[in-house]
Scaffold this active site. Structure first.
Site, short mmCIF file in Angstrom:
data_model
loop_
_atom_site.label_atom_id
_atom_site.label_comp_id
_atom_site.label_asym_id
_atom_site.label_seq_id
_atom_site.Cartn_x
_atom_site.Cartn_y
_atom_site.Cartn_z
N VAL A 144 0.85 -1.20 0.00
CA VAL A 144 0.00 0.00 0.00
C VAL A 144 0.88 1.25 0.00
CG1 VAL A 144 -1.80 1.28 1.24
CG2 VAL A 144 -1.79 -1.24 1.26
N LYS A 145 0.71 2.07 -1.04
CA LYS A 145 1.54 3.28 -1.18
C LYS A 145 0.82 4.46 -0.52
CE LYS A 145 4.60 4.92 -4.88
NZ LYS A 145 4.74 5.08 -6.34
N VAL A 146 1.54 5.12 0.40
CA VAL A 146 0.93 6.16 1.23
C VAL A 146 1.80 7.42 1.17
CG1 VAL A 146 0.17 6.77 3.56
CG2 VAL A 146 0.06 4.36 2.79
#
Ligand code: G3P
Length: 220
Positions: free
Chosen positions: A86-88
């Site tokens: 998950v890219k945050v």
């Protein structure tokens, strides 16, 4: 150092896989938009298609910027496939969300990183990967590679586990410099990776080998 491809284009991912150098994929909302992938269902389907092309990690970026929204989106993304990361973005609620994901065994890639201070925060939150944007730093006449070197030093001194994923790679020299500066991963367009192949002396040398072979065997 691992090579990730920075694209949402399935053909480019397949080409990198065929070349035998594909260790993973990173995407971002601009890359998804560039491929014309719109609507939640289509986006999720596309991420699944990417995840089926590689066993390596695939970064899928959230759109929400509030803690609850990032958590909600991140859980949906993480459930798509085991190799989803998950890219945050490096924002206050993003760091808080990365800490939550870490406590809940969801792997993360902290993106839009432009300073060592941000890199320290991401590592403290337990981010799996950190994405400093080399090219965009260079675009402001600062030194993107110097940041990679600085972060690598800090992470080694502090024994942080977060992996440095050098991003916003513009060319083959960025790849070489990132490797020299301690990046664990580079993510880039396939063109930058293929650019590592070429040197005029290799072409000249091979042509001479083949010409000499041909000449010698004509006499035989
Ligand atoms: O995907 C993150 C990063 O690689 C974006 O690069 O070329 O848009 O600065 P770029």
């Amino acid at each position: 150092m691992r090579f990730f491809i920075d694209t949402a284009n399935l053909d480019e991912i397949k080409e990198a896989k065929d070349f035998g150098i594909l260790d993973g994929v990173t995407t971002n909302p601009s890359l998804m938009a560039k491929e014309g992938i719109t609507g939640t269902d289509n986006v999720m389907k596309h991420y699944k298609a990417i995840c089926e092309l590689t066993d390596g990690d695939v970064s899928a970026e959230v759109i929400s910027t509030d803690f609850e929204g990032i958590i909600r989106e991140g859980q949906i993304l993480a459930d798509l496939a085991p190799n989803i990361v998950v890219k945050v973005p490096m924002i206050r609620d993003g760091v808080k969300a990365i800490s939550w994901f870490t406590e809940n065994d969801i792997r993360t890639n902290c993106t839009l990183v432009f300073s060592a201070g941000q890199a320290i925060l991401a590592a403290k939150a337990g981010a799996t990967y950190l994405s400093p944007f080399i090219g965009r730093i260079d675009d402001t006449s600062w030194d993107g590679i110097e940041l990679i070197h600085q972060i690598a030093e800090i992470y080694a001194i502090q024994s942080f586990d977060t992996e440095i994923l050098a991003a916003s790679i513009r060319n083959s020299k960025h790849i070489v410099d990132a490797a020299e500066s301690g990046a664990d991963v580079v993510t880039c367009p396939l063109k930058a990776i293929l650019g590592l192949l070429y040197h005029p002396l290799t072409d000249i040398g091979l042509a001479k080998f083949l010409a000499d072979h041909k000449k010698a065997n004509e006499k035989a």
